[in-house]
Design a protein around this motif. Structure first.
Motif, PDB file in Angstrom:
ATOM      1  N   TRP A   8       0.883  -1.208  -0.027  1.00  0.00           N
ATOM      2  CA  TRP A   8      -0.096   0.126   0.072  1.00  0.00           C
ATOM      3  C   TRP A   8       0.895   1.407  -0.083  1.00  0.00           C
ATOM      4  O   TRP A   8       0.630   2.138  -0.917  1.00  0.00           O
ATOM      5  N   ALA A   9       1.732   1.271   0.711  1.00  0.00           N
ATOM      6  CA  ALA A   9       2.835   2.495   1.039  1.00  0.00           C
ATOM      7  C   ALA A   9       3.695   2.606  -0.126  1.00  0.00           C
ATOM      8  O   ALA A   9       3.877   3.731  -0.933  1.00  0.00           O
ATOM      9  N   ALA A  10       4.145   1.625  -0.595  1.00  0.00           N
ATOM     10  CA  ALA A  10       4.808   1.522  -2.167  1.00  0.00           C
ATOM     11  C   ALA A  10       4.308   1.986  -3.162  1.00  0.00           C
ATOM     12  O   ALA A  10       4.642   2.749  -3.987  1.00  0.00           O
ATOM     13  N   ILE A  11       2.808   1.970  -3.409  1.00  0.00           N
ATOM     14  CA  ILE A  11       2.062   2.032  -4.438  1.00  0.00           C
ATOM     15  C   ILE A  11       1.870   3.629  -4.378  1.00  0.00           C
ATOM     16  O   ILE A  11       1.716   4.293  -5.042  1.00  0.00           O
ATOM     17  N   ARG A  12       1.385   4.050  -3.061  1.00  0.00           N
ATOM     18  CA  ARG A  12       1.268   5.459  -2.847  1.00  0.00           C
ATOM     19  C   ARG A  12       2.534   6.267  -3.246  1.00  0.00           C
ATOM     20  O   ARG A  12       2.424   7.256  -3.797  1.00  0.00           O
ATOM     21  N   ARG A  13       3.594   5.886  -2.740  1.00  0.00           N
ATOM     22  CA  ARG A  13       4.834   6.508  -2.987  1.00  0.00           C
ATOM     23  C   ARG A  13       4.912   6.740  -4.357  1.00  0.00           C
ATOM     24  O   ARG A  13       5.519   7.707  -4.905  1.00  0.00           O
ATOM     25  N   ALA A  14       4.845   5.508  -5.259  1.00  0.00           N
ATOM     26  CA  ALA A  14       5.075   5.537  -6.523  1.00  0.00           C
ATOM     27  C   ALA A  14       4.105   6.589  -7.171  1.00  0.00           C
ATOM     28  O   ALA A  14       4.681   7.221  -8.139  1.00  0.00           O
ATOM     29  N   LEU A  15       3.073   6.730  -7.036  1.00  0.00           N
ATOM     30  CA  LEU A  15       1.957   7.442  -7.664  1.00  0.00           C
ATOM     31  C   LEU A  15       2.061   8.714  -7.395  1.00  0.00           C
ATOM     32  O   LEU A  15       2.298   9.795  -8.040  1.00  0.00           O
ATOM     33  N   GLY A  19       5.768   9.684  -9.437  1.00  0.00           N
ATOM     34  CA  GLY A  19       4.966  10.247 -10.742  1.00  0.00           C
ATOM     35  C   GLY A  19       4.676   9.284 -11.695  1.00  0.00           C
ATOM     36  O   GLY A  19       4.457   9.471 -12.933  1.00  0.00           O
ATOM     37  N   VAL A  20       4.527   7.938 -11.155  1.00  0.00           N
ATOM     38  CA  VAL A  20       4.186   6.823 -12.015  1.00  0.00           C
ATOM     39  C   VAL A  20       2.740   6.888 -12.421  1.00  0.00           C
ATOM     40  O   VAL A  20       1.631   7.106 -11.689  1.00  0.00           O
ATOM     41  N   SER A  21       2.240   6.459 -13.451  1.00  0.00           N
ATOM     42  CA  SER A  21       0.965   6.644 -13.975  1.00  0.00           C
ATOM     43  C   SER A  21       0.140   5.453 -13.454  1.00  0.00           C
ATOM     44  O   SER A  21       0.540   4.503 -13.061  1.00  0.00           O
ATOM     45  N   LYS A  22      -1.171   5.991 -13.123  1.00  0.00           N
ATOM     46  CA  LYS A  22      -2.125   4.998 -12.493  1.00  0.00           C
ATOM     47  C   LYS A  22      -2.352   3.859 -13.278  1.00  0.00           C
ATOM     48  O   LYS A  22      -2.449   2.427 -12.902  1.00  0.00           O
ATOM     49  N   ARG A  23      -2.245   3.846 -14.490  1.00  0.00           N
ATOM     50  CA  ARG A  23      -2.471   2.696 -15.555  1.00  0.00           C
ATOM     51  C   ARG A  23      -1.430   1.945 -15.380  1.00  0.00           C
ATOM     52  O   ARG A  23      -1.400   0.564 -15.332  1.00  0.00           O
ATOM     53  N   ARG A  24      -0.077   2.470 -15.298  1.00  0.00           N
ATOM     54  CA  ARG A  24       1.139   1.476 -15.222  1.00  0.00           C
ATOM     55  C   ARG A  24       1.003   0.569 -13.957  1.00  0.00           C
ATOM     56  O   ARG A  24       1.348  -0.587 -13.884  1.00  0.00           O
ATOM     57  N   ILE A  25       0.512   1.435 -12.766  1.00  0.00           N
ATOM     58  CA  ILE A  25       0.502   0.776 -11.412  1.00  0.00           C
ATOM     59  C   ILE A  25      -0.404  -0.390 -11.532  1.00  0.00           C
ATOM     60  O   ILE A  25      -0.381  -1.499 -11.198  1.00  0.00           O
ATOM     61  N   CYS A  26      -1.565  -0.301 -12.321  1.00  0.00           N
ATOM     62  CA  CYS A  26      -2.757  -1.250 -12.138  1.00  0.00           C
ATOM     63  C   CYS A  26      -2.154  -2.414 -13.084  1.00  0.00           C
ATOM     64  O   CYS A  26      -2.335  -3.591 -12.767  1.00  0.00           O
ATOM     65  N   ARG A  27      -1.598  -2.095 -14.233  1.00  0.00           N
ATOM     66  CA  ARG A  27      -1.010  -3.425 -15.207  1.00  0.00           C
ATOM     67  C   ARG A  27       0.013  -3.874 -14.431  1.00  0.00           C
ATOM     68  O   ARG A  27       0.009  -4.952 -14.438  1.00  0.00           O
ATOM     69  N   GLU A  28       0.968  -3.463 -13.682  1.00  0.00           N
ATOM     70  CA  GLU A  28       2.133  -4.187 -13.012  1.00  0.00           C
ATOM     71  C   GLU A  28       1.781  -4.663 -11.862  1.00  0.00           C
ATOM     72  O   GLU A  28       2.334  -5.939 -11.322  1.00  0.00           O
ATOM     73  N   THR A  29       0.874  -4.173 -11.044  1.00  0.00           N
ATOM     74  CA  THR A  29       0.576  -4.856  -9.651  1.00  0.00           C
ATOM     75  C   THR A  29      -0.761  -5.706  -9.712  1.00  0.00           C
ATOM     76  O   THR A  29      -0.797  -6.657  -8.872  1.00  0.00           O
ATOM     77  N   GLY A  30      -1.484  -5.599 -10.759  1.00  0.00           N
ATOM     78  CA  GLY A  30      -2.646  -6.465 -11.206  1.00  0.00           C
ATOM     79  C   GLY A  30      -3.875  -6.258 -10.129  1.00  0.00           C
ATOM     80  O   GLY A  30      -4.732  -6.800 -10.196  1.00  0.00           O
ATOM     81  N   ILE A  31      -3.826  -4.844  -9.515  1.00  0.00           N
ATOM     82  CA  ILE A  31      -4.825  -4.439  -8.706  1.00  0.00           C
ATOM     83  C   ILE A  31      -5.876  -3.686  -9.529  1.00  0.00           C
ATOM     84  O   ILE A  31      -5.542  -3.318 -10.512  1.00  0.00           O
ATOM     85  N   HIS A  32      -7.109  -3.497  -9.057  1.00  0.00           N
ATOM     86  CA  HIS A  32      -8.377  -2.951  -9.897  1.00  0.00           C
ATOM     87  C   HIS A  32      -7.927  -1.620  -9.984  1.00  0.00           C
ATOM     88  O   HIS A  32      -7.625  -1.043  -8.645  1.00  0.00           O
ATOM     89  N   TRP A  33      -8.880  -0.804 -10.574  1.00  0.00           N
ATOM     90  CA  TRP A  33      -8.780   0.547 -10.776  1.00  0.00           C
ATOM     91  C   TRP A  33      -9.556   1.063  -9.519  1.00  0.00           C
ATOM     92  O   TRP A  33      -8.969   2.134  -8.761  1.00  0.00           O
ATOM     93  N   THR A  34     -10.453   0.524  -9.001  1.00  0.00           N
ATOM     94  CA  THR A  34     -11.262   0.973  -7.679  1.00  0.00           C
ATOM     95  C   THR A  34     -10.453   0.907  -6.521  1.00  0.00           C
ATOM     96  O   THR A  34     -10.395   1.561  -5.586  1.00  0.00           O
TER      97      THR A  34
END
Length: 172
Positions: A8-15, A19-34
Motif C-alpha cells: 500500500w505504502a509503495a504504491i502510494r509512494r510511486a504514484l 509520478g508513475v501513472s495509475k494505469r501502469r501501477i494497475c497493469r504491473e501490480t494487477g490491482i483493480h482501478w477502484t
C-alpha cells in the motif's frame, strides 16, 4: 480486499512522489482501478469494521417468547420472521435479520420430532425387530438425515398406515 501495508505504502509512494501513472501501477501490480482509488484516498488500509451481532443464545429466548405469545393468536395474525426481527431490533438496539429469526425458530428438535414419529410409525407397520434391521441398513446416521427427507418419509408412512394415538404433544 487489499490489506498489505507495505505494498500500500509503495504504491502510494510511486504514484504521489515518483509520478508513475495509475494505469501502469494497475497493469504491473494487477490491482483493480477502484482499489487504486482507495489507496489514493487512504494513507493506510482502512480497518475492517465488524458489525456486532447479538448472540444467538440471547435471541433464542426472546424469539421463543414472541412466538409463544403469537401462538395464542389466530394463524393469520401471528408474527412473521420479518416482524419478529423488527421487534427485536427495536428492543435490543442491534440489527437482527429475518434470516437469524428463521434459523433460530427452526431448531434441530424438529428433526428429532420427525424422526421419533417415523420410528413410531415403522414400529406400528413392521414391528420393533424389523424397524431395527431397517435402521441398521441406513447408510447415514438417522439423526443426520435431512429434514425434508424425514418429512417425506413421515408423510408416506402417514398415508400408508392408520393414524397413531398421540403419545406426546411435542410430536405435532
Amino acid at each position: 480486499m487489499f490489506r498489505d501495508r507495505v505494498a500500500w505504502a509503495a504504491i502510494r509512494r510511486a504514484l504521489l512522489e515518483d509520478g508513475v501513472s495509475k494505469r501502469r501501477i494497475c497493469r504491473e501490480t494487477g490491482i483493480h482501478w477502484t482499489t487504486l482509488q482507495k489507496i489514493l484516498r487512504h494513507e493506510t488500509p482502512p480497518a475492517f469494521s465488524k458489525r456486532l451481532r447479538p448472540s444467538a443464545e440471547s435471541l433464542a429466548g426472546e424469539i421463543d417468547r414472541v412466538v409463544a405469545a403469537g401462538n395464542l393468536k389466530p394463524r393469520d395474525r401471528r408474527p412473521t420472521p420479518e416482524q419478529i426481527a423488527a421487534l427485536l431490533t427495536e428492543q435490543t438496539g442491534q440489527p437482527v435479520t429475518p434470516v437469524i429469526v428463521r434459523r433460530l425458530r427452526s431448531p434441530v428438535l424438529r428433526r428429532d420430532h420427525a424422526w421419533s414419529e417415523v420410528l413410531q410409525r415403522l414400529d406400528a407397520a413392521l414391528g420393533v425387530e424389523a424397524r431395527k434391521i431397517m435402521v441398521d441398513l441406513l447408510t447415514v446416521e438417522p439423526d443426520r438425515l435431512p429434514l425434508d427427507r424425514l418429512k417425506k418419509l413421515r408423510s408416506a408412512l402417514r398415508a400408508a398406515s392408520r393414524p397413531l394415538p398421540i403419545v406426546n404433544d411435542s410430536l405435532r
